[in-house]
Design an enzyme around this catalytic site. Structure first.
Site, PDB file in Angstrom:
ATOM      1  N   TYR A 195     -16.582  -0.957   0.293  1.00 27.01           N
ATOM      2  CA  TYR A 195     -16.861  -0.295   1.566  1.00 27.01           C
ATOM      3  C   TYR A 195     -18.277   0.262   1.616  1.00 27.01           C
ATOM      4  O   TYR A 195     -18.903   0.279   2.673  1.00 27.01           O
ATOM      5  CB  TYR A 195     -15.884   0.869   1.808  1.00 27.01           C
ATOM      6  CG  TYR A 195     -14.576   0.455   2.410  1.00 27.01           C
ATOM      7  CD1 TYR A 195     -13.697  -0.360   1.708  1.00 27.01           C
ATOM      8  CD2 TYR A 195     -14.193   0.895   3.678  1.00 27.01           C
ATOM      9  CE1 TYR A 195     -12.482  -0.735   2.255  1.00 27.01           C
ATOM     10  CE2 TYR A 195     -12.982   0.522   4.233  1.00 27.01           C
ATOM     11  CZ  TYR A 195     -12.132  -0.294   3.519  1.00 27.01           C
ATOM     12  OH  TYR A 195     -10.927  -0.661   4.067  1.00 27.01           O
ATOM     13  N   LYS A 206      -7.476  -6.561  -9.876  1.00 24.61           N
ATOM     14  CA  LYS A 206      -7.573  -8.022 -10.005  1.00 24.61           C
ATOM     15  C   LYS A 206      -8.425  -8.260 -11.250  1.00 24.61           C
ATOM     16  O   LYS A 206      -9.515  -8.840 -11.195  1.00 24.61           O
ATOM     17  CB  LYS A 206      -8.192  -8.603  -8.727  1.00 24.61           C
ATOM     18  CG  LYS A 206      -8.237 -10.113  -8.669  1.00 24.61           C
ATOM     19  CD  LYS A 206      -6.908 -10.759  -8.325  1.00 24.61           C
ATOM     20  CE  LYS A 206      -6.968 -12.271  -8.559  1.00 24.61           C
ATOM     21  NZ  LYS A 206      -5.661 -12.943  -8.353  1.00 24.61           N
ATOM     22  N   ASP A 233      -2.347  -9.526  -5.951  1.00 22.11           N
ATOM     23  CA  ASP A 233      -1.539 -10.579  -5.318  1.00 22.11           C
ATOM     24  C   ASP A 233      -0.058 -10.403  -5.662  1.00 22.11           C
ATOM     25  O   ASP A 233       0.814 -10.511  -4.791  1.00 22.11           O
ATOM     26  CB  ASP A 233      -2.047 -11.997  -5.658  1.00 22.11           C
ATOM     27  CG  ASP A 233      -2.369 -12.213  -7.121  1.00 22.11           C
ATOM     28  OD1 ASP A 233      -2.627 -11.224  -7.839  1.00 22.11           O
ATOM     29  OD2 ASP A 233      -2.372 -13.377  -7.578  1.00 22.11           O
ATOM     30  N   ASP A 257      -6.402  -0.130   1.196  1.00 25.39           N
ATOM     31  CA  ASP A 257      -6.370  -0.367   2.640  1.00 25.39           C
ATOM     32  C   ASP A 257      -5.268  -1.367   2.972  1.00 25.39           C
ATOM     33  O   ASP A 257      -4.463  -1.159   3.883  1.00 25.39           O
ATOM     34  CB  ASP A 257      -7.736  -0.913   3.082  1.00 25.39           C
ATOM     35  CG  ASP A 257      -7.805  -1.210   4.572  1.00 25.39           C
ATOM     36  OD1 ASP A 257      -7.393  -0.332   5.364  1.00 25.39           O
ATOM     37  OD2 ASP A 257      -8.252  -2.304   4.953  1.00 25.39           O
ATOM     38  N   ASP A 267      -1.107  -0.362   4.333  1.00 27.70           N
ATOM     39  CA  ASP A 267      -0.580  -0.887   5.593  1.00 27.70           C
ATOM     40  C   ASP A 267       0.640  -1.768   5.360  1.00 27.70           C
ATOM     41  O   ASP A 267       1.565  -1.775   6.183  1.00 27.70           O
ATOM     42  CB  ASP A 267      -1.663  -1.657   6.351  1.00 27.70           C
ATOM     43  CG  ASP A 267      -2.442  -0.739   7.289  1.00 27.70           C
ATOM     44  OD1 ASP A 267      -2.260   0.495   7.211  1.00 27.70           O
ATOM     45  OD2 ASP A 267      -3.241  -1.242   8.102  1.00 27.70           O
TER      46      ASP A 267
HETATM   47  C1  LIG Z   1      -5.025 -16.814 -11.864  1.00 28.11           C
HETATM   48  C2  LIG Z   1      -5.868 -16.307 -10.721  1.00 28.11           C
HETATM   49  C3  LIG Z   1      -7.328 -16.320 -11.119  1.00 28.11           C
HETATM   50  C4  LIG Z   1      -5.622 -17.079  -9.438  1.00 28.11           C
HETATM   51  C5  LIG Z   1      -6.472 -16.545  -8.302  1.00 28.11           C
HETATM   52  O1  LIG Z   1      -6.597 -15.339  -8.100  1.00 28.11           O
HETATM   53  O2  LIG Z   1      -7.022 -17.370  -7.552  1.00 28.11           O
HETATM   54  C6  LIG Z   1      -4.174 -17.110  -8.937  1.00 28.11           C
HETATM   55  O3  LIG Z   1      -3.735 -15.845  -8.569  1.00 28.11           O
HETATM   56  C7  LIG Z   1      -4.077 -18.064  -7.769  1.00 28.11           C
HETATM   57  O4  LIG Z   1      -3.881 -17.618  -6.626  1.00 28.11           O
HETATM   58  O5  LIG Z   1      -4.213 -19.276  -7.985  1.00 28.11           O
HETATM   59  C1  LIG Z   2     -11.102   1.657  10.432  1.00 24.60           C
HETATM   60  C2  LIG Z   2     -11.226   1.179   9.029  1.00 24.60           C
HETATM   61  C3  LIG Z   2     -12.672   1.225   8.592  1.00 24.60           C
HETATM   62  C4  LIG Z   2     -10.300   1.941   8.070  1.00 24.60           C
HETATM   63  C5  LIG Z   2     -10.431   1.428   6.654  1.00 24.60           C
HETATM   64  O1  LIG Z   2     -10.485   0.206   6.422  1.00 24.60           O
HETATM   65  O2  LIG Z   2     -10.496   2.258   5.744  1.00 24.60           O
HETATM   66  C6  LIG Z   2      -8.810   1.920   8.411  1.00 24.60           C
HETATM   67  O3  LIG Z   2      -8.275   0.628   8.310  1.00 24.60           O
HETATM   68  C7  LIG Z   2      -8.073   2.859   7.487  1.00 24.60           C
HETATM   69  O4  LIG Z   2      -7.328   2.388   6.620  1.00 24.60           O
HETATM   70  O5  LIG Z   2      -8.272   4.072   7.602  1.00 24.60           O
END
Ligand SMILES: CC(C)[C@H](C(=O)O)[C@@H](O)C(=O)O
Ligand SMILES: CC(C)[C@H](C(=O)O)[C@@H](O)C(=O)O
Lengths: 352, 352
Positions: free
Chosen positions: A144, A189, A221, A245, A249
């Protein structure tokens, strides 16, 4: 008697409607608990852009600086989406406020309320097991606020984290876990990012000071997946700015009750900004049906974290719980409900 | 008669078991459709680390270079988690393969199969409406491959995107949308990231060449929410490398049937790596109960995208569909099922 100066920034859309209810509740609880609140309003977001051309006018920032806390409504709407990113209501007000006041710590509780488990978009076989997560998000670092730029052919953003930044947010997560279910899941990650490797190592080191807390590391992920499959496995989620973030959500979506979820953004000296997790909901603004609970619970968090008024905070939370149990709720929670924004606010006040 | 050289990298955990079934199916369909496949195996991931100390040995890479496509199983397991990030099975094999062969385009379909809607962790009121998403993920750029580093006090990662990189992946998304439901939802965080601003502008420009396709932009945090609330609103999702990593796994969780989901990673000249969306599942490895369908469907994608054998691809897909309809599935799909890995593979072959 204690006296608190509160900057009230209602903002756009449903902001003013729900803020009016939070103000009523605050005043009632102050009377009852023997402290006084001095509420000063200022423009922010789209309303401020319309009045002065800027989402966070100097006068608003000045008011915040002389206040003990900021109670924030919500900002944004279709009218202002065409503006350049840093002139937009959300980003143009929230990011500078976070940076100016060093609000490095964002707390977002996410619950499935047993009475309203059916609000959750998850299958009953999962939602019936409940969910009670506290998302602790780093809020003033990472991608950010790193160096960013653009040439005629490409663009870049930099994610940077220092050990100090990671340590302070990790401590918040472990302190919170001690008062909850003694588990921290740290999101990263680390198989791809250097900042995540540092994040993981640092969190691991901080964890040594909290032997009663179980620490688990999870890739972002996998976390996005596990939250949907079995949200009950989580207690405290510790995230960097970007991952927090996204996951906060996702958690809000899983709870299904955006209108009930407050949030707190804090610095190291007790100053904070308190706002509902949901947005300005322009589609229902002005209709008097917006859910004021998230804003009211945000005020409770302010009493707890910025003013140390734990008893007053609990009074509000119990009053809200009572209304929920009696199903005194707006139509977003119960489609056929005849309670509107004001009626719910009144009911919370009455319960206090 | 056409002749294809395929590098078969089965990997770890359930990889070898499910690969054996995909190989049977490939051989059967080649016979039937009048082409021939030359299958050469090589070590990858943890198995390669154990044998040679490296997750992607030179001999394996050399085999890939003389092949027409790579059929990949899955890699990783508890034995190798202590290694440094770039020595780990997953990252240490997949990232160099993606980069070496310029596999910039990752395609991951995510379905809720009507017959198995109950596998989805979503509420029936949502899962009954179905889901049919194609996630198009940029796979060789962004924060995965930007400059990164570390000092004694901090660490950084750089996300960089060029217009050229964005254009080529955007085109894939629009071309796919034309053959599906004519909608592309492009994911970004344009309110915060400069790379996202460039992403949005570039996608917008590419969209002008596809007037029949509706383009929508959505912030990543909102997308993480919307996928859970109403996945049926999406058709093609266009994502950068990091956001695609997160959302494709979120979609897989929503589908609920990881064992049924294949993926394709392609470059601009038809070369590709094909692998199941799920992992190496060490907990069930060697038990003969792993679901071979994702691996079999990955082989179908290989026939379609790398060899242009559309009819053969459809033959496999129809055979799989027939098994699903007859509930010839492994226990991950139907807990009381008595079909094991080999039985499901045999049933697919029989249906071809
Ligand atoms: C193992 C890892 C580096 C890989 C990625 O993040 O791309 C996996 O999560 C994928 O989505 O194939
Ligand atoms: C508006 C945006 C910049 C903000 C963020 O990404 O932090 C919002 O999504 C939040 O989570 O407060």
């Amino acid at each position: 008697t204690k006296h608190y100066n509160i900057a009230v920034l209602a903002g756009d859309g449903i902001g003013p409607e729900v803020m009016a209810e939070a103000v009523k509740v605050l005043t009632a609880v102050a009377d009852k608990c023997g402290f006084s609140v001095n509420l000063n309003t200022a423009l922010v977001g789209g309303a401020a852009i319309d009045a002065s051309g800027e989402p966070l006018p100097a006068a608003t920032l000045a008011l915040c600086k002389t206040s003990d806390a900021i109670l924030f409504g919500s900002v944004g709407g279709p009218k202002w989406t065409g503006l350049a990113p840093d002139q937009q209501p959300e980003r143009g007000s929230l990011l500078p406020l976070r940076k100016t006041f060093d609000l490095f710590c964002n707390l977002r509780p996410g619950h499935i309320y047993p009475e309203f488990a059916d609000l959750s978009p998850l299958h009953p076989r999962i939602s019936s097991k409940g969910m009670n997560i506290l998302c602790v998000r780093e809020l003033t670092g990472g991608i950010y606020f790193g160096e960013k730029g653009r040439t005629s052919t490409d663009a870049f953003d930099t994610q940077r984290y220092s050990i100090t930044e990671i340590e302070r947010i990790a401590r918040v997560a472990f302190e919170a876990a001690i008062k909850r279910n003694n588990k921290v899941t740290s999101i990263d990650k680390a198989n791809v990012l250097q900042t995540s490797v540092l994040w993981r190592e640092t969190v691991q080191r901080v964890a040594q000071h909290y032997p009663s807390v179980t620490l688990e590391h999870m890739y972002i992920d996998n976390a996005a997946m596990q939250l949907i499959r079995s949200p009950q496995q989580f207690d405290v989620l510790l995230c960097d700015n970007l991952f927090g973030d996204i996951l906060s959500d996702e958690i809000a979506a899983i709870a299904g009750s955006l209108g009930l979820l407050p949030s707190a953004s804090l610095n190291g000296s007790g100053f904070g900004l308190y706002e509902p997790a949901g947005g300005s909901a322009p589609d229902i603004a002005g209709k008097g049906i917006a859910n004021p609970i998230a804003q009211i619970l945000s005020a409770a968090l302010m009493l707890r974290f910025s003013f140390g008024q734990e008893q007053a905070a609990q009074l509000i939370e119990q009053a809200v719980q009572q209304c929920l149990s009696q199903r005194i709720v707006t139509p977003d929670i119960e489609p056929n409900s005849s309670y509107n924004t004001v009626a719910v606010g009144d009911a919370v006040v009455a319960a206090i």
